[in-house]
Design an enzyme around this catalytic site. Structure first.
Site, PDB file in Angstrom:
ATOM      1  N   TYR A  75      -3.013  -7.332  -2.409  1.00  0.00           N
ATOM      2  CA  TYR A  75      -3.893  -6.505  -3.239  1.00  0.00           C
ATOM      3  C   TYR A  75      -3.496  -5.032  -3.136  1.00  0.00           C
ATOM      4  O   TYR A  75      -3.424  -4.322  -4.146  1.00  0.00           O
ATOM      5  CB  TYR A  75      -5.339  -6.702  -2.791  1.00  0.00           C
ATOM      6  N   LYS A  80      -2.249  -2.661  -6.258  1.00  0.00           N
ATOM      7  CA  LYS A  80      -2.986  -1.473  -6.669  1.00  0.00           C
ATOM      8  C   LYS A  80      -2.193  -0.190  -6.435  1.00  0.00           C
ATOM      9  O   LYS A  80      -2.344   0.790  -7.185  1.00  0.00           O
ATOM     10  CB  LYS A  80      -4.336  -1.423  -5.950  1.00  0.00           C
TER      11      LYS A  80
END
Length: 436
Positions: free
Chosen positions: A344, A348
């Site tokens: 993640y 991002k």
């Protein structure tokens, strides 16, 4: 109204820090001194009572004895919104009977009963009752919040009503227009009237709040979803109830052909594309040593490649228009990292890098590209966290609370508005100061 209750006969008093039940008890116990009733339910901990002077004074005294923090007389000339105003209400009714009202075109919520107004006939009755009935302001605002209303505009001098709304919901977005002829343009610069916006992952959480706020600001919204049609259908109905315009398009943005089709269908339907919000994203958390390559790839496919595909095909449209705004939803995890979220965090962080690169590539054609990086936000995902984990994370947030989805939506709306025309390549953190 002054004819109904001459000066010196009635008064009003604000009772602070006492429950509705206790305030009503105080009014009932003081009725031996005359008329006294709850007149305004302004916000949590603030109820105004009104009636005959002796009765109001006694009710205020009783309220203090029941635990009220403070009772303050108000500088008004009559006990408005009480039964003492019935003579004035009767006169208004006679005037209303001679007026023909048009068709009700906008949804209204009356503060007489804190519910929707059904038809024009009911409007007259509610106007009549409003003169002599309690103002259910808090209850009316909560009804609006339940319906998905997130933005409020107070028109007129002062900010009293705005203050009440903030006490009811501190995440509410409020605009104040003191002079309608000179200030409305300053509010409209933050609005998105007529703008066509595609929002990926719009079915729930942050995406849902963004969609609702865009619709409320006048945008024509394209709701993208991958699986959950039920949630999107509910959102479509909610937007239509607000008087907005929206369509839903299913697409898995991790697949380039589907992302391309999404943008094409949006343009075919509305004729242009003004705003793209890349919000679609997933998590597949695990420690690095235990993470499978499948979980790593799936998160990057949707969060990173999906954002790339949508930017790529949206920019083709926006370049021809020589205008457009792209807002990518990143995360503070992409800035600071987080244990158990290496996939993640990578996705991002990549979104931030792509945002800055795309901003440089598209700026010459009047297209801005920015990112919003939320911190811990109250969503379905944070609801599953234990109280212990919530307490631990909140201690690292200077504002000592989780953010609300509407607060992220407000940041996105700002970047999509004309107020942000000279902002590009930036990352706006909405994290309560967690990462500085």
């Amino acid at each position: 109204m002054q004819e109904a209750v001459p000066v010196g006969v009635g008064k009003m008093n604000a009772v602070l820090g006492l429950s509705e039940e206790k305030v009503r008890e105080a009014c009932i116990e003081a009725k031996q001194y005359g008329i006294v009733e709850p007149a305004n339910f302004n916000c949590p901990g603030q109820i105004v009572i009104g009636g005959e002077i002796a009765a109001v004074d006694e009710a205020a005294k009783l309220a203090k004895a029941k635990g009220a923090m403070k009772c303050m007389d108000l500088a008004v000339s009559a006990p408005f919104h009480t039964s003492m105003l019935k003579p004035a209400a009767d006169k208004l009714k006679l005037e209303l009977d001679g007026i023909n009202l048009g068709v009700l075109e906008t949804q209204l919520i009356s503060n007489v009963h804190a519910d929707y107004v059904k038809d024009t006939k009911e409007v007259k009755d509610l106007l009549y009752r409003q003169v002599m009935s309690s103002v259910l302001w808090e209850q009316s605002i909560r009804k609006m919040l339940e319906a998905g209303v997130q933005n409020f505009v107070e028109i007129g001098p002062g900010k009293t009503l705005s203050g009440f709304v903030k006490k009811i919901d501190r995440g509410a977005v409020i605009y104040n227009v003191e002079n309608i002829t000179t200030r409305l343009d300053k509010v409209e610069v933050f609005m998105l009237k007529g703008k066509v916006a595609v929002i990926t992952g719009a079915g729930r959480g942050i995406g849902r709040s963004i969609a609702l706020q865009f619709a409320e600001y006048g945008s024509k919204v394209v709701l993208n979803y991958r699986n959950s049609i039920t949630q999107v259908e509910e959102l479509l109905n909610q937007i239509k109830q607000l008087g907005g315009e929206a369509i839903a398009i299913q697409a898995d943005v991790s697949k380039e052909e589907e992302a391309k089709k999404l943008l094409q269908e949006a343009v075919n339907h509305f004729g242009r594309l003004d705003v793209l919000v890349n919000n679609a994203g997933i998590t597949k958390d695990n420690l690095m040593m235990r993470m499978s390559s499948e979980d790593f790839d799936q998160v990057l496919d949707i969060n990173l490649k999906g954002t790339f595909f949508c930017m790529k095909h949206a920019s083709n449209v926006m370049l021809k228009q020589r205008s457009g705004k792209i807002i990518n939803i990143s995360s503070v995890v992409g800035i600071a990292g987080n244990v158990g979220q290496i996939n993640y965090a990578a996705s991002k962080a990549g979104v931030i890098g792509m945002t800055k690169t795309a901003a440089r590539e598209l700026a010459s054609r009047g297209i801005t590209v920015n990112a919003v990086a939320p911190g811990f936000i109250e969503t379905d995902m944070t609801e599953t966290l234990s109280d212990k984990i919530k307490e631990a994370t909140i201690t690292n947030i200077p504002l000592r609370r989780y953010g609300k989805a509407i607060e992220v939506a407000s940041a996105v709306s700002f970047l999509a508005s004309e107020a942000a025309n000279y902002i590009t390549g930036q990352v706006l953190q909405v994290d309560g100061g967690m990462v500085m």
